[in-house]
Scaffold this motif. Structure first.
Motif, PDB file in Angstrom:
ATOM      1  N   PRO A 190       0.785  -1.234   0.000  1.00  0.00           N
ATOM      2  CA  PRO A 190       0.000   0.000   0.000  1.00  0.00           C
ATOM      3  C   PRO A 190       0.820   1.288   0.000  1.00  0.00           C
ATOM      4  CG  PRO A 190       0.016  -0.953   2.179  1.00  0.00           C
ATOM      5  CD  PRO A 190       0.669  -1.953   1.277  1.00  0.00           C
ATOM      6  N   THR A 191       2.126   1.210   0.301  1.00  0.00           N
ATOM      7  CA  THR A 191       2.920   2.441   0.376  1.00  0.00           C
ATOM      8  C   THR A 191       3.737   2.694  -0.887  1.00  0.00           C
ATOM      9  OG1 THR A 191       4.768   1.303   1.438  1.00  0.00           O
ATOM     10  CG2 THR A 191       3.089   2.247   2.876  1.00  0.00           C
ATOM     11  N   VAL A 192       3.529   1.897  -1.933  1.00  0.00           N
ATOM     12  CA  VAL A 192       4.280   2.100  -3.176  1.00  0.00           C
ATOM     13  C   VAL A 192       4.041   3.514  -3.699  1.00  0.00           C
ATOM     14  CG1 VAL A 192       4.441   1.441  -5.600  1.00  0.00           C
ATOM     15  CG2 VAL A 192       4.325  -0.329  -3.836  1.00  0.00           C
ATOM     16  N   GLY A 193       5.119   4.229  -3.965  1.00  0.00           N
ATOM     17  CA  GLY A 193       5.017   5.572  -4.522  1.00  0.00           C
ATOM     18  C   GLY A 193       4.821   6.677  -3.512  1.00  0.00           C
ATOM     19  N   LEU A 194       4.738   6.352  -2.228  1.00  0.00           N
ATOM     20  CA  LEU A 194       4.534   7.375  -1.207  1.00  0.00           C
ATOM     21  C   LEU A 194       5.874   7.844  -0.638  1.00  0.00           C
ATOM     22  CD1 LEU A 194       1.530   5.961   0.864  1.00  0.00           C
ATOM     23  CD2 LEU A 194       1.506   7.261  -1.288  1.00  0.00           C
ATOM     24  N   ASP A 195       5.909   9.117  -0.226  1.00  0.00           N
ATOM     25  CA  ASP A 195       7.120   9.603   0.409  1.00  0.00           C
ATOM     26  C   ASP A 195       7.157   9.121   1.861  1.00  0.00           C
ATOM     27  OD1 ASP A 195       5.416  11.290   1.872  1.00  0.00           O
ATOM     28  OD2 ASP A 195       5.815  13.012   0.583  1.00  0.00           O
ATOM     29  N   ILE A 196       8.273   9.356   2.545  1.00  0.00           N
ATOM     30  CA  ILE A 196       8.467   8.797   3.883  1.00  0.00           C
ATOM     31  C   ILE A 196       7.426   9.294   4.888  1.00  0.00           C
ATOM     32  CG2 ILE A 196      10.043   8.724   5.858  1.00  0.00           C
ATOM     33  CD1 ILE A 196      12.345   8.545   3.855  1.00  0.00           C
ATOM     34  N   PRO A 197       7.121  10.601   4.957  1.00  0.00           N
ATOM     35  CA  PRO A 197       6.081  11.030   5.916  1.00  0.00           C
ATOM     36  C   PRO A 197       4.720  10.394   5.641  1.00  0.00           C
ATOM     37  CG  PRO A 197       7.380  12.905   5.192  1.00  0.00           C
ATOM     38  CD  PRO A 197       7.770  11.757   4.309  1.00  0.00           C
ATOM     39  N   ALA A 198       4.339  10.285   4.364  1.00  0.00           N
ATOM     40  CA  ALA A 198       3.052   9.676   4.032  1.00  0.00           C
ATOM     41  C   ALA A 198       3.038   8.198   4.400  1.00  0.00           C
ATOM     42  CB  ALA A 198       2.758   9.860   2.536  1.00  0.00           C
ATOM     43  N   ARG A 199       4.160   7.510   4.177  1.00  0.00           N
ATOM     44  CA  ARG A 199       4.250   6.101   4.557  1.00  0.00           C
ATOM     45  C   ARG A 199       4.055   5.938   6.056  1.00  0.00           C
ATOM     46  NH1 ARG A 199       9.744   4.032   3.358  1.00  0.00           N
ATOM     47  NH2 ARG A 199       8.924   2.124   4.289  1.00  0.00           N
ATOM     48  N   ARG A 200       4.741   6.766   6.836  1.00  0.00           N
ATOM     49  CA  ARG A 200       4.661   6.645   8.285  1.00  0.00           C
ATOM     50  C   ARG A 200       3.248   6.896   8.790  1.00  0.00           C
ATOM     51  NH1 ARG A 200      10.244   9.981   9.651  1.00  0.00           N
ATOM     52  NH2 ARG A 200      11.698   8.223   9.299  1.00  0.00           N
ATOM     53  N   LYS A 201       2.576   7.906   8.245  1.00  0.00           N
ATOM     54  CA  LYS A 201       1.202   8.203   8.669  1.00  0.00           C
ATOM     55  C   LYS A 201       0.263   7.053   8.346  1.00  0.00           C
ATOM     56  CE  LYS A 201       1.479  13.255   8.286  1.00  0.00           C
ATOM     57  NZ  LYS A 201       0.996  14.453   7.545  1.00  0.00           N
ATOM     58  N   LEU A 202       0.433   6.476   7.160  1.00  0.00           N
ATOM     59  CA  LEU A 202      -0.428   5.377   6.751  1.00  0.00           C
ATOM     60  C   LEU A 202      -0.214   4.148   7.630  1.00  0.00           C
ATOM     61  CD1 LEU A 202      -2.534   4.535   4.671  1.00  0.00           C
ATOM     62  CD2 LEU A 202      -0.666   3.781   3.187  1.00  0.00           C
ATOM     63  N   ILE A 203       1.045   3.814   7.898  1.00  0.00           N
ATOM     64  CA  ILE A 203       1.361   2.663   8.749  1.00  0.00           C
ATOM     65  C   ILE A 203       0.798   2.864  10.154  1.00  0.00           C
ATOM     66  CG2 ILE A 203       3.242   1.385   9.838  1.00  0.00           C
ATOM     67  CD1 ILE A 203       4.886   2.046   7.276  1.00  0.00           C
ATOM     68  N   ARG A 204       0.947   4.077  10.683  1.00  0.00           N
ATOM     69  CA  ARG A 204       0.443   4.357  12.033  1.00  0.00           C
ATOM     70  C   ARG A 204      -1.077   4.227  12.084  1.00  0.00           C
ATOM     71  NH1 ARG A 204       1.394   9.513  12.413  1.00  0.00           N
ATOM     72  NH2 ARG A 204       3.558   9.156  12.439  1.00  0.00           N
ATOM     73  N   HIS A 205      -1.748   4.742  11.047  1.00  0.00           N
ATOM     74  CA  HIS A 205      -3.209   4.678  11.045  1.00  0.00           C
ATOM     75  C   HIS A 205      -3.701   3.233  11.003  1.00  0.00           C
ATOM     76  CE1 HIS A 205      -7.374   5.706  10.343  1.00  0.00           C
ATOM     77  NE2 HIS A 205      -7.379   4.864   9.322  1.00  0.00           N
ATOM     78  N   VAL A 206      -3.080   2.410  10.182  1.00  0.00           N
ATOM     79  CA  VAL A 206      -3.530   1.021  10.078  1.00  0.00           C
ATOM     80  C   VAL A 206      -3.244   0.261  11.372  1.00  0.00           C
ATOM     81  CG1 VAL A 206      -3.296  -1.134   8.791  1.00  0.00           C
ATOM     82  CG2 VAL A 206      -3.326   1.038   7.568  1.00  0.00           C
ATOM     83  N   HIS A 207      -2.134   0.546  12.022  1.00  0.00           N
ATOM     84  CA  HIS A 207      -1.896  -0.045  13.339  1.00  0.00           C
ATOM     85  C   HIS A 207      -2.980   0.370  14.331  1.00  0.00           C
ATOM     86  CE1 HIS A 207       2.216  -1.184  12.077  1.00  0.00           C
ATOM     87  NE2 HIS A 207       2.161  -2.028  13.093  1.00  0.00           N
ATOM     88  N   ASP A 208      -3.404   1.620  14.255  1.00  0.00           N
ATOM     89  CA  ASP A 208      -4.473   2.096  15.143  1.00  0.00           C
ATOM     90  C   ASP A 208      -5.777   1.351  14.896  1.00  0.00           C
ATOM     91  OD1 ASP A 208      -2.773   3.906  16.340  1.00  0.00           O
ATOM     92  OD2 ASP A 208      -3.479   5.635  15.179  1.00  0.00           O
ATOM     93  N   LEU A 209      -6.051   0.976  13.643  1.00  0.00           N
ATOM     94  CA  LEU A 209      -7.255   0.202  13.341  1.00  0.00           C
ATOM     95  C   LEU A 209      -7.228  -1.142  14.069  1.00  0.00           C
ATOM     96  CD1 LEU A 209      -7.626   0.803   9.489  1.00  0.00           C
ATOM     97  CD2 LEU A 209      -9.049   1.766  11.304  1.00  0.00           C
ATOM     98  N   CYS A 210      -6.049  -1.741  14.129  1.00  0.00           N
ATOM     99  CA  CYS A 210      -5.902  -3.012  14.853  1.00  0.00           C
ATOM    100  C   CYS A 210      -6.145  -2.807  16.345  1.00  0.00           C
ATOM    101  CB  CYS A 210      -4.517  -3.596  14.634  1.00  0.00           C
ATOM    102  SG  CYS A 210      -4.139  -4.044  12.932  1.00  0.00           S
ATOM    103  N   THR A 211      -5.499  -1.793  16.907  1.00  0.00           N
ATOM    104  CA  THR A 211      -5.568  -1.555  18.350  1.00  0.00           C
ATOM    105  C   THR A 211      -6.944  -1.086  18.784  1.00  0.00           C
ATOM    106  OG1 THR A 211      -3.222  -0.970  18.368  1.00  0.00           O
ATOM    107  CG2 THR A 211      -4.535  -0.299  20.269  1.00  0.00           C
ATOM    108  N   ASP A 212      -7.506  -0.126  18.052  1.00  0.00           N
ATOM    109  CA  ASP A 212      -8.754   0.525  18.471  1.00  0.00           C
ATOM    110  C   ASP A 212     -10.004  -0.241  18.043  1.00  0.00           C
ATOM    111  OD1 ASP A 212      -7.085   2.484  19.447  1.00  0.00           O
ATOM    112  OD2 ASP A 212      -7.404   3.851  17.749  1.00  0.00           O
ATOM    113  N   ASP A 213      -9.982  -0.835  16.861  1.00  0.00           N
ATOM    114  CA  ASP A 213     -11.179  -1.474  16.317  1.00  0.00           C
ATOM    115  C   ASP A 213     -11.093  -2.991  16.280  1.00  0.00           C
ATOM    116  OD1 ASP A 213     -11.913   1.133  15.925  1.00  0.00           O
ATOM    117  OD2 ASP A 213     -11.754   1.098  13.740  1.00  0.00           O
TER     118      ASP A 213
END
Length: 254
Positions: free
Chosen positions: A164-187
């Motif tokens: 899912p992070t193909v073509g994304l810059d480093i800040p965008a990758r980090r935000k996306l990874i953090r959000h998906v981890h939050d889906l696991c933890t919160d939901d």
């Protein structure tokens, strides 16, 4: 004991002949777990995703989604699943909201309820202010977030993301990874995140499945995989596990 969100047993797939893109693949993804399907390009990750989403039928083996066999109860299985494929699938000439409404309608979600869910998901992903913009105007990171919002509209309990992070810059990758981890933890959503990038793996919380030349070389929590490989880091474990030659009859596939 909890039913696995995703359970794969004895999975084999051939595109013809006696060479296999996947050979005796088996692993589980449990509810609330962030599991990285880690392998180089050509390991068989995309083939596995095509099988798990019923786009292909396996040569042998079983795939269950929350106990539903995808071969015999595909409707029930797919209803539990949200998917973000490697190649973008949003309509570039529709707005973000229009794309999501179209998806919701396909899942039989009424327009009023769809609007409510769209607002919730876009707000969680910091996209609500851009809801009326055409997808063509968004950058790569925003498009990926829109695809994740779309994949969550029908409230899946398993989320599959293929590179899912193909073509994304480093800040965008980090935000996306953090959000998906939050889906696991919160939901409590189970996630299978396919990648070839070691730095996308959290060595403390994540599980990992190392796929190489069509075979699972190791699976489990990062600490367990490292211990079994006799290595201190997941990068070292990956190098050691993927250095082995493939078994006869196994051929790499995308």
């Amino acid at each position: 004991m909890a039913i696995p969100a995703l359970e794969i047993e004895g999975l084999r797939h051939s595109y013809g002949g006696d060479r296999y893109a996947l050979e005796e693949v088996g692993f589980r993804v449990m509810p609330g777990a962030f599991t990285c399907l880690l392998g180089p390009n050509g390991a068989g990750k995309s083939t596995l995703f095509a099988l798990a989403t019923n786009l292909l039928r396996p040569t042998a083996g079983r795939i269950r989604i929350h106990g539903h066999d995808i071969a015999t109860a595909s409707g029930d299985a797919l209803a539990c699943m949200g998917v973000v494929f490697q190649q973008p699938t949003l309509d570039l000439d529709l707005t973000v909201t229009q794309n999501l409404h179209y998806f919701a309608a396909l899942h039989g979600i009424g327009r009023r309820e769809a609007q409510r869910r769209i607002e919730v998901e876009l707000t969680r992903l910091s996209l609500f202010e851009r809801r009326d913009e055409k997808v063509r105007a968004l950058n790569g990171g925003h498009r990926r977030r829109a695809e994740i919002a779309r994949a969550l509209l029908h409230r899946p309990t398993l989320l599959l993301l293929d590179e899912p992070t193909v073509g994304l810059d480093i800040p965008a990758r980090r935000k996306l990874i953090r959000h998906v981890h939050d889906l696991c933890t919160d939901d409590g959503i189970a996630v299978l995140w396919a990648t070839h990038l070691i730095d996308e793996i959290d060595p403390v919380t994540d599980h990992v499945v190392v796929l190489h030349r069509g075979r699972v070389r190791a699976s489990g929590p990062v600490s367990v995989v490292n211990a079994e490989a006799g290595c201190a880091t997941v990068a070292e474990s990956y190098d050691r596990l993927t250095a082995a030659r493939p078994a006869a009859g196994v051929e790499a596939a995308a």
